[in-house]
Motif scaffolding. Sequence first.
Motif, PDB file in Angstrom:
ATOM      1  N   GLN A 170       0.834  -1.217   0.000  1.00  0.00           N
ATOM      2  CA  GLN A 170       0.000   0.000   0.000  1.00  0.00           C
ATOM      3  C   GLN A 170       0.864   1.260   0.000  1.00  0.00           C
ATOM      4  O   GLN A 170       0.545   2.245  -0.671  1.00  0.00           O
ATOM      5  CB  GLN A 170      -0.922  -0.008   1.221  1.00  0.00           C
ATOM      6  N   TRP A 171       1.979   1.197   0.716  1.00  0.00           N
ATOM      7  CA  TRP A 171       2.859   2.370   0.783  1.00  0.00           C
ATOM      8  C   TRP A 171       3.878   2.400  -0.349  1.00  0.00           C
ATOM      9  O   TRP A 171       4.567   3.420  -0.543  1.00  0.00           O
ATOM     10  CB  TRP A 171       3.602   2.381   2.130  1.00  0.00           C
ATOM     11  N   HIS A 187       6.093   2.475   9.098  1.00  0.00           N
ATOM     12  CA  HIS A 187       7.200   2.722   8.176  1.00  0.00           C
ATOM     13  C   HIS A 187       7.992   3.881   8.753  1.00  0.00           C
ATOM     14  O   HIS A 187       7.598   5.047   8.641  1.00  0.00           O
ATOM     15  CB  HIS A 187       6.679   3.049   6.774  1.00  0.00           C
ATOM     16  N   SER A 190       9.092   7.186   6.732  1.00  0.00           N
ATOM     17  CA  SER A 190       8.093   8.204   6.385  1.00  0.00           C
ATOM     18  C   SER A 190       7.201   8.567   7.560  1.00  0.00           C
ATOM     19  O   SER A 190       6.405   9.506   7.463  1.00  0.00           O
ATOM     20  CB  SER A 190       7.215   7.685   5.234  1.00  0.00           C
ATOM     21  N   ARG A 192       4.752   6.869   8.631  1.00  0.00           N
ATOM     22  CA  ARG A 192       3.379   6.424   8.427  1.00  0.00           C
ATOM     23  C   ARG A 192       3.069   5.188   9.283  1.00  0.00           C
ATOM     24  O   ARG A 192       3.933   4.343   9.509  1.00  0.00           O
ATOM     25  CB  ARG A 192       3.144   6.091   6.947  1.00  0.00           C
TER      26      ARG A 192
END
Length: 784
Positions: A170-171, A187, A190, A192
């Motif tokens: 997804q990332w 993550h 980043s 996220r």
Amino acid sequence: MIHELKLMAEQEATTAAGSATRPVLANVSRRGILGGAGALVLALSLRSPARADETQTKEQKEHKYGADGMPHGWRDDPKVFIAIAPDGTVTVTNHRSDMGQGVRTSVAFTVADELEAAWPKVKVVQAWGDETRFGNQDTDGSRSLRHFFQHFRHAGAAMRAMLIQAAATQWGVPAAEVTATNHTLTHAKSGRTLDYGAVAQAASALPVPTDVKLKDPKDFRYIGTGKVGLIDNVDITTGRAIYGADTKLDGMLYAAIARPPVYGGTVKSFDDSAAKKVAGVVKIFKIAATPIPSEFMPLGGVAVVAKNTWAALKAREALKITWDDGPNASYDTDVFRKELEAAARKPGKVVRTQGDVDAALAKANKKVVAEYFVPHLVQAPMEPPAAVARVKDGVCEAWACTQGPQAANDRLMKALNLPDDKVTVHVTLLGGGFGRKSKPDYVVEAALCSREVDGAPVKLAWTRDDDIHHGFYHTISAERIEAGLDDKGMPVAWLHRSCAPTIGSIFAPDPKHELPFELGMGLVNTPFAIPNMRMENPEAAAHVRIGWFRSVSNIPHAFAIQSFVSELAHEAGRDPKDYLLDLIGPARTIDPTSIGDVWNYGEDPSRYPIDTGRLRGVIEAAAKGAGWGREMPKGRGLGIAGHYSFVTYTAVAAEVEVDEKGQVKVQAIDIAVDCGPQVNPERIRSQMEGAVVMGMGLALTSEITFKQGRAQQNNFDGYEIIRIDAAPKVVRVHLVPTGSYDGPLGGVGEPGVPPVAPAIANAVFAATGRRIRQLPIRDQAAGA
């Protein structure tokens, strides 16, 4: 011979809902277990332990189960389901019965730890009886975690890997850059994050990885920490948990059965005219008797179905039944004991031999002989057997406190002549089991009653009297041991004859000899460093239903052997603990098959050899905890015993006080256990504490006797279990950890019981000089 006995022999050679802030437990339907759109459902192909296929016996390969209790074909047929819903809730399906040992909790947190799930977001659902889907479901033999711990670790780790991959996709980042911690995917580069539920649907489309990385044990948050309480503790303590006796269905009726008072008896005739006058009675009918051997099927008798339990019981009392008592009408345990003892004084079937025992006995400096006796026992769980069944339109559904849902499923199919897909057995919590609830005769009884009343659901709950009068009893046993001693008081020869009816008698026409799994419970695998040893098994007939009882044949074997060791120590003028350690000899590993044990608790002997160093370790730990060797006041004594069972090592040091009237009071117990890596230390301690109390009952008060084929005890006034005022003031549990979490685990539920009685008996001798050679002790400490 039916599945359960074959499996043991082959291994020888309804919702209880909670709040959203804590784990919850539920019983669900087959469809419900997979419900929830968008959920990630892991139908994991779990792998059997290394070398399982290579080490199976011929019998195991011919049967559908492997050496670890897993079905053959497990790799191709999903068995264990773990689901993550869109809201992040993790649902773990537990396939073993929970009767207080906490297996639901241990299974759930094993998965959750490897999954890196947040414990408040985990719930458990109970599997129905389906061994094709879930693997072996018999909750016995102290093997639930022993056989499935690694499988559930792999399940959690595989799901964690799938979630990580879904988040990485997804990332648009490498999976190696994504971590999973406490229900959150991160993550770091980043910043996220995602909750597990956010990628559950995407993860469900991914293939299940076959090679996963397990956590380093130093990173465990639940496994081995002892910080996780029972997942259903709040429901249990607030009365919301559902046990077999709690099940309620709309339109439910209630049943009571007058069963033959003698095993093998039948109904000659009955008059139900008075019983029919009891208000609320719906139907009275005869249940056909099952011929001997009875297996797990009902005993027969006359059933009463009524609108409430009181009416059913009162109508049962009003029945006038003429019984044919059958072949066991004259069974008298006092007489039978003499028969067993006479058999034990003569040569029997040789089940282990090394050296030349007869020559060594003839040349010995001194010969010591002792005989020991253990009576029938009954499991007497706090919740007697109970089940609800509904048989309608060719479909049977049952709810039961059962240790063996597949066994119940199979017997229902047989009794009702139904195919497998028309029978479902739901498992409730069990208010204790101890082996009784692995035999599903009571489930079949409920179903037969439902069929007779046009499919209305029927609840059948045994009374305590029913439980004591019509159980599957622990065998009665006579043990005779002879030893020849050298000039230092150490044995050069050891002859042990064990004479007891076998569990095999409920499956085949009275085999008369104990089966390999019974002989392998502390008899043929006695790990003493004695050059000349022989074990024999004389014939013994069965006159009641013999069944599994917590620790099974380890109880009489441990009582006799550990008591006799204390006697030999006294003859040699030695300290009992030091003498026992000398008998065991130096630390070494023993291949059990080399000393006559073809069973070894169903485990690969190369993975589970007998390790005398570990046995020595628990004896030392229990002795140290008790302050062994300290000066004891008059009337007090210390006794010790150690035992190997269910591939676990336990030892007990008991401190007792005997008053002037000969009354025995256990003041303190130190129990040490080495079960290998400790998955749930809190439950291990609880199991050992419970084993101590149960073992004390066997030592001091509990027995079942028979006259004219009938059990003489009716309730807890006759079959005495230990009351709270008799519990020791102190029970200290000493956990002796060995091995790694990647290695083999031992059992926990049963190994604590066997050394308790001999330790207490040995302590009584230390306090009074009076030997205890039969159980229960009762007033034997008072002397002549």
